[in-house]
Design a protein around this motif. Structure first.
Motif, PDB file in Angstrom:
ATOM      1  N   ARG A  10     -52.953 -74.189  19.015  1.00 16.29           N
ATOM      2  CA  ARG A  10     -53.465 -74.867  17.823  1.00 16.29           C
ATOM      3  C   ARG A  10     -52.907 -74.191  16.573  1.00 16.29           C
ATOM      4  NH1 ARG A  10     -57.911 -75.663  21.230  1.00 16.29           N
ATOM      5  NH2 ARG A  10     -58.464 -73.478  21.047  1.00 16.29           N
ATOM      6  N   TYR A  11     -52.456 -74.997  15.639  1.00 20.46           N
ATOM      7  CA  TYR A  11     -52.099 -74.486  14.312  1.00 20.46           C
ATOM      8  C   TYR A  11     -53.158 -75.025  13.367  1.00 20.46           C
ATOM      9  CZ  TYR A  11     -47.474 -73.387  16.186  1.00 20.46           C
ATOM     10  OH  TYR A  11     -46.423 -72.874  16.913  1.00 20.46           O
ATOM     11  N   GLY A  12     -54.118 -74.191  13.004  1.00 20.57           N
ATOM     12  CA  GLY A  12     -55.226 -74.698  12.196  1.00 20.57           C
ATOM     13  C   GLY A  12     -55.950 -75.765  12.981  1.00 20.57           C
ATOM     14  N   THR A  15     -53.363 -79.601  16.922  1.00 15.28           N
ATOM     15  CA  THR A  15     -53.083 -79.095  18.267  1.00 15.28           C
ATOM     16  C   THR A  15     -51.670 -79.514  18.670  1.00 15.28           C
ATOM     17  OG1 THR A  15     -55.402 -79.369  18.751  1.00 15.28           O
ATOM     18  CG2 THR A  15     -53.959 -78.951  20.615  1.00 15.28           C
ATOM     19  N   ALA A  16     -50.765 -78.540  18.698  1.00  8.22           N
ATOM     20  CA  ALA A  16     -49.357 -78.840  18.999  1.00  8.22           C
ATOM     21  C   ALA A  16     -49.147 -78.985  20.498  1.00  8.22           C
ATOM     22  CB  ALA A  16     -48.460 -77.738  18.441  1.00  8.22           C
ATOM     23  N   VAL A  17     -49.830 -78.149  21.287  1.00 11.35           N
ATOM     24  CA  VAL A  17     -49.781 -78.228  22.745  1.00 11.35           C
ATOM     25  C   VAL A  17     -51.219 -78.247  23.227  1.00 11.35           C
ATOM     26  CG1 VAL A  17     -49.105 -77.053  24.869  1.00 11.35           C
ATOM     27  CG2 VAL A  17     -47.561 -77.050  22.904  1.00 11.35           C
ATOM     28  N   PRO A  35     -40.882 -87.051  23.133  1.00  8.21           N
ATOM     29  CA  PRO A  35     -40.268 -87.380  21.844  1.00  8.21           C
ATOM     30  C   PRO A  35     -40.313 -86.196  20.881  1.00  8.21           C
ATOM     31  CG  PRO A  35     -42.389 -88.492  22.094  1.00  8.21           C
ATOM     32  CD  PRO A  35     -42.097 -87.819  23.393  1.00  8.21           C
ATOM     33  N   ASN A  36     -39.639 -86.299  19.765  1.00  3.22           N
ATOM     34  CA  ASN A  36     -39.644 -85.230  18.764  1.00  3.22           C
ATOM     35  C   ASN A  36     -41.068 -84.870  18.391  1.00  3.22           C
ATOM     36  OD1 ASN A  36     -36.882 -86.918  17.383  1.00  3.22           O
ATOM     37  ND2 ASN A  36     -36.783 -84.985  18.442  1.00  3.22           N
ATOM     38  N   GLY A  37     -41.322 -83.583  18.299  1.00  5.62           N
ATOM     39  CA  GLY A  37     -42.638 -83.125  17.873  1.00  5.62           C
ATOM     40  C   GLY A  37     -43.699 -83.171  18.959  1.00  5.62           C
ATOM     41  N   ALA A  38     -43.265 -83.416  20.210  1.00  4.13           N
ATOM     42  CA  ALA A  38     -44.236 -83.533  21.298  1.00  4.13           C
ATOM     43  C   ALA A  38     -44.863 -82.197  21.661  1.00  4.13           C
ATOM     44  CB  ALA A  38     -43.559 -84.141  22.523  1.00  4.13           C
ATOM     45  N   GLY A  39     -44.155 -81.105  21.348  1.00  8.75           N
ATOM     46  CA  GLY A  39     -44.686 -79.790  21.678  1.00  8.75           C
ATOM     47  C   GLY A  39     -43.866 -79.060  22.733  1.00  8.75           C
ATOM     48  N   LYS A  40     -42.678 -79.569  23.048  1.00 11.95           N
ATOM     49  CA  LYS A  40     -41.841 -78.950  24.081  1.00 11.95           C
ATOM     50  C   LYS A  40     -41.438 -77.528  23.681  1.00 11.95           C
ATOM     51  CE  LYS A  40     -38.685 -82.123  23.582  1.00 11.95           C
ATOM     52  NZ  LYS A  40     -39.242 -83.009  22.554  1.00 11.95           N
ATOM     53  N   SER A  41     -40.858 -77.406  22.484  1.00 14.10           N
ATOM     54  CA  SER A  41     -40.387 -76.083  22.061  1.00 14.10           C
ATOM     55  C   SER A  41     -41.547 -75.105  21.946  1.00 14.10           C
ATOM     56  CB  SER A  41     -39.664 -76.181  20.722  1.00 14.10           C
ATOM     57  OG  SER A  41     -38.561 -77.041  20.831  1.00 14.10           O
ATOM     58  N   THR A  42     -42.663 -75.572  21.423  1.00  7.59           N
ATOM     59  CA  THR A  42     -43.820 -74.700  21.279  1.00  7.59           C
ATOM     60  C   THR A  42     -44.268 -74.191  22.650  1.00  7.59           C
ATOM     61  OG1 THR A  42     -44.480 -76.020  19.373  1.00  7.59           O
ATOM     62  CG2 THR A  42     -46.134 -74.539  20.289  1.00  7.59           C
ATOM     63  N   ALA A  43     -44.281 -75.077  23.632  1.00 13.08           N
ATOM     64  CA  ALA A  43     -44.685 -74.666  24.977  1.00 13.08           C
ATOM     65  C   ALA A  43     -43.710 -73.633  25.536  1.00 13.08           C
ATOM     66  CB  ALA A  43     -44.750 -75.883  25.893  1.00 13.08           C
TER      67      ALA A  43
ATOM     68  N   VAL B 272     -42.208 -66.065  16.499  1.00 13.81           N
ATOM     69  CA  VAL B 272     -40.759 -66.059  16.337  1.00 13.81           C
ATOM     70  C   VAL B 272     -40.235 -67.449  16.614  1.00 13.81           C
ATOM     71  CG1 VAL B 272     -38.629 -64.938  16.994  1.00 13.81           C
ATOM     72  CG2 VAL B 272     -40.776 -63.709  17.223  1.00 13.81           C
ATOM     73  N   LYS B 273     -39.561 -68.042  15.633  1.00 12.26           N
ATOM     74  CA  LYS B 273     -38.975 -69.358  15.882  1.00 12.26           C
ATOM     75  C   LYS B 273     -37.709 -69.567  15.077  1.00 12.26           C
ATOM     76  CE  LYS B 273     -42.439 -72.151  14.904  1.00 12.26           C
ATOM     77  NZ  LYS B 273     -43.059 -73.401  14.437  1.00 12.26           N
TER      78      LYS B 273
HETATM   79  N1  LIG Z   1     -46.227 -73.006  12.669  1.00 11.41           N
HETATM   80  C1  LIG Z   1     -46.615 -74.271  12.756  1.00 11.41           C
HETATM   81  N2  LIG Z   1     -47.603 -74.737  11.959  1.00 11.41           N
HETATM   82  C2  LIG Z   1     -48.004 -76.021  12.053  1.00 11.41           C
HETATM   83  N3  LIG Z   1     -47.500 -76.931  12.898  1.00 11.41           N
HETATM   84  C3  LIG Z   1     -46.514 -76.528  13.716  1.00 11.41           C
HETATM   85  C4  LIG Z   1     -46.019 -75.188  13.683  1.00 11.41           C
HETATM   86  N4  LIG Z   1     -45.056 -75.091  14.616  1.00 11.41           N
HETATM   87  C5  LIG Z   1     -44.936 -76.308  15.181  1.00 11.41           C
HETATM   88  N5  LIG Z   1     -45.806 -77.165  14.652  1.00 11.41           N
HETATM   89  C6  LIG Z   1     -45.979 -78.573  15.026  1.00 11.41           C
HETATM   90  O1  LIG Z   1     -46.145 -78.651  16.419  1.00 11.41           O
HETATM   91  C7  LIG Z   1     -45.599 -79.864  16.913  1.00 11.41           C
HETATM   92  C8  LIG Z   1     -44.730 -79.580  18.107  1.00 11.41           C
HETATM   93  O2  LIG Z   1     -43.523 -79.005  17.695  1.00 11.41           O
HETATM   94  P1  LIG Z   1     -42.358 -78.663  18.709  1.00 11.41           P
HETATM   95  O3  LIG Z   1     -41.281 -78.000  17.948  1.00 11.41           O
HETATM   96  O4  LIG Z   1     -42.921 -77.917  19.860  1.00 11.41           O
HETATM   97  O5  LIG Z   1     -41.876 -80.097  19.193  1.00 11.41           O
HETATM   98  P2  LIG Z   1     -40.707 -80.479  20.170  1.00 11.41           P
HETATM   99  O6  LIG Z   1     -41.313 -81.230  21.279  1.00 11.41           O
HETATM  100  O7  LIG Z   1     -39.895 -79.287  20.507  1.00 11.41           O
HETATM  101  O8  LIG Z   1     -39.851 -81.479  19.289  1.00 11.41           O
HETATM  102  P3  LIG Z   1     -38.254 -81.665  19.144  1.00 11.41           P
HETATM  103  O9  LIG Z   1     -37.849 -82.644  20.195  1.00 11.41           O
HETATM  104  O10 LIG Z   1     -38.122 -82.285  17.782  1.00 11.41           O
HETATM  105  O11 LIG Z   1     -37.618 -80.337  19.258  1.00 11.41           O
HETATM  106  C9  LIG Z   1     -44.876 -80.516  15.749  1.00 11.41           C
HETATM  107  O12 LIG Z   1     -45.675 -81.551  15.246  1.00 11.41           O
HETATM  108  C10 LIG Z   1     -44.748 -79.403  14.738  1.00 11.41           C
HETATM  109  O13 LIG Z   1     -44.766 -79.916  13.446  1.00 11.41           O
END
Ligand SMILES: Nc1ncnc2c1ncn2[C@@H]1O[C@H](COP(=O)(O)OP(=O)(O)OP(=O)(O)O)[C@@H](O)[C@H]1O
Ligand SMILES: [Mg+2]
Lengths: 305, 273
Positions: A10-12, A15-17, A35-43, B272-273
């Motif tokens: 969670r960011y605030g 919920t990203a993941v 899709p973009n912003g789904a949360g893959k990179s965050t996971a 870290v990103k």
């Molecule tokens: N530090 C942060 N603060 C707030 N929101 C964040 C932060 N980091 C990521 N997010 C949000 O979390 C969500 C998931 O981001 P993430 O980069 O994991 O997506 P992704 O699936 O990798 O997308 P892409 O295909 O574009 O790479 C996005 O909506 C992003 O804006």
């Protein structure tokens, strides 16, 4: 082996993941699709300890990544090919990576060879690399420790068709030799080509999961094209005959067979411009739906902003 | 996913395919020495790093040459040579410290480094040791240069070669050099941004000095918390007293320990990103 359990970030209040659970198995390529912003990179960042999860756990080879004594020797990671020092040569970048993985110097040449970078190219500064070369260098860095697990975020980004095919072969071979591959992508087509297993994520949540055969199997639908003015009438006729009808773009999608559609259209006198069995499975429909939802949400956000 | 489906799939592992893979227990942990080696290498393997080092050495040589020229009549003492050489080094080596500590965040290579070694504070420790070692190596070269210059200059001017006078300064210079580099590292770690780190490294102590000079209570006790005042005895012509060492301790805690501690806390927690 990668085991992700109830992982949440969670960011605030956002919920990203959101509570994801899945396993990437040895000998298989697992595609992490969304899709973009789904949360893959965050996971993936949580998996390798760069981002602290709000809750849940991620294990690589049965342990938290952070507790692996020499992680680069067991797990090859490429999260962003652009995260290289522009002033170092490709070779120097790999020399550092080899040292961090506890590998001897000749591992550098082997890695360069494996990703198809020539020694001339390796002597150039990374700042002068093309997108594709950077991607190859990043992959070489991940492979340098001869790991048994690969974690790659959008590895095909910036590669030309030949490069994408080469990457596909490399990852398949890696899995064939017993390695575990987790790769992310926002392109269904790309994942379809290489992954044995697919985990689809949207809005931070897993929406579908299974082997590629399970998820990509068609399910007996027919796509019908008609001139715009006639569309509603044909839909009504099909429904009248007890079939389900959905609108997908300009086309009607129905669970009636092609023969049934042809007969109904003929009787009703509706011209049909094309008639085909839907090749798309459940996954593609869900994926399109997810992407469309996302786009709609972004539009609304733009309007309200 | 049943076992049978796994066997029929194209990617199914062959028998014993995992045998060549190292067991986690069989691979020795990444040693701190290796980490320091890697960090030392990073200090010199980019153009910026190399040029900064070359600049430091050239400036040192230039300053010594000027000192030799000024003292050409009676010969130049070791003390004068070392004091002169310290000027460019005191300014530039801490910059190297800031760069080492903060550069990975500016270049985004932190993403790679902290994946390769997730124990982030170990990496920061290795960076610190590496840059201090480099600073001391430069100092060693400087002392050797100074000794040669002194001997040559005295021989030509017919003066007396005195290698003893100036050794208290060498001890002082070792401490000073280390503290300077450490303070650079501390500011770099605190800010995790190279330009900002460099600016604040130079600006903050100056602003603090102005404050001290303009406030009478602070002025009286300046040696306990003001850098310049506390470090002055180090380059003096004699050995320091116990109280002076204590003052060096408190100022170092304030200017190095505190920012370094806050910085390490940031590094350990930061995404870290
Ligand atoms: N530090 C942060 N603060 C707030 N929101 C964040 C932060 N980091 C990521 N997010 C949000 O979390 C969500 C998931 O981001 P993430 O980069 O994991 O997506 P992704 O699936 O990798 O997308 P892409 O295909 O574009 O790479 C996005 O909506 C992003 O804006
Ligand atoms: Mg991403």
């Amino acid at each position: 082996m990668i085991q992700i359990e109830n992982l949440t970030k969670r960011y605030g209040s956002f919920t990203a993941v959101d509570d994801i659970t899945f396993t990437a198995r040895p000998g298989r390529v697992t595609g992490f699709l969304g899709p973009n912003g789904a949360g893959k990179s965050t996971a993936m960042r949580m998996l390798v300890g760069l981002t602290v999860p709000s809750s849940g756990s991620a294990l690589v080879l049965g342990r938290p990544y952070r507790s692996l004594p020499t992680p680069a020797r067991h797990v090859g990671v490429m999260l962003d090919a652009a995260a290289q020092h522009a002033g170092r040569t490709g070779r120097e970048t790999l020399v550092l990576a080899a040292a961090m993985a506890g590998m001897p110097r000749h591992a550098v040449d082997r890695a360069l060879e494996r990703v198809g970078l020539t020694s001339r190219e390796a002597e150039r500064r990374v700042g002068n690399y093309s997108l594709g070369m950077r991607q190859r260098l990043g992959l070489a860095g991940a492979l340098i420790g001869e790991p048994q697990v690969l974690v790659l975020d959008e590895p095909a980004n910036g590669l030309d068709p030949a490069g994408i095919r080469w990457m596909r072969g490399l990852l398949r071979d890696f899995a064939d030799q017993g390695g575990t591959v987790l790769l992310s992508s926002h392109l269904l087509h790309e994942v379809e080509q290489v992954a044995h297993d697919i985990v689809m994520i949207g809005g931070g949540r897993i929406v579908a999961e299974g082997t590629q055969e399970e998820l990509l199997a068609g399910h007996g639908q027919t796509v019908v094209g008609t001139p715009e003015g006639e569309r509603a009438r044909l839909a009504a006729e099909l429904r009248g005959a007890g079939h389900q009808v959905d609108l997908r773009g300009e086309d009607l999608v129905t669970n009636a067979t092609r023969a049934q559609v042809a007969r109904i259209a003929l009787t009703a006198g509706v011209p049909v411009t094309h008639l085909a069995e839907s090749s798309a499975g459940r996954l593609e429909e869900m994926f399109l739906q997810l992407t469309a939802d996302q786009a709609r949400q972004e539009r609304t956000e733009e309007v309200s902003a | 996913m049943s076992a049978t489906s796994e066997l029929t799939r194209p990617g199914a592992p062959g028998t014993g395919a995992t045998a060549y893979l190292p067991q986690i227990e069989d691979v020795p942990a990444l040693s701190f020495t290796r980490l320091v080696g890697v960090e030392l290498r990073k200090l010199v393997d980019t153009r910026t790093g190399r040029w900064l080092l070359i600049t430091i050495l050239l400036l040192t040589a230039a300053v010594m040459a000027v000192t030799l020229w000024i003292g050409r009549q009676d010969g130049t003492g070791l003390f004068a040579l070392l004091t002169a050489a310290n000027i460019p080094q005191a300014v530039l080596l801490p910059v190297l410290g800031v760069i080492t500590a903060a550069n990975e965040w500016s270049q985004r290579t932190a993403l790679v480094t902290f994946t390769q070694e997730p124990r982030r504070l170990r990496v920061m420790g290795a960076k610190t040791v590496a840059v201090v070692l480099l600073g001391l190596a430069i100092l060693l070269v400087t002392v050797l240069l100074a000794v040669v210059a002194h001997v040559v200059s005295m021989t030509r001017a017919g003066g007396e070669v005195d290698l003893w006078h100036g050794w208290s300064l060498v001890v002082g210079a070792v401490v000073l050099q280390t503290l300077g580099v450490l303070m650079g590292v501390a500011f770099g770690t605190l800010l995790l941004n190279v330009p900002l780190g460099i600016v604040l490294y130079f600006l903050t102590p100056t602003v603090a000095s102005v404050l001290v000079v303009t406030t009478s209570w602070l002025r009286e006790h300046a040696a306990w918390f003001e850098l310049g005042t506390a470090q002055l005895p180090l380059i003096g012509d004699g050995w320091m007293t116990g109280e002076q060492w204590a003052q060096l301790g408190t100022t170092s805690a304030l200017w190095i320990g505190l920012p370094l501690a806050i910085g390490c806390w940031r590094v350990a927690r930061r995404e870290v990103k």
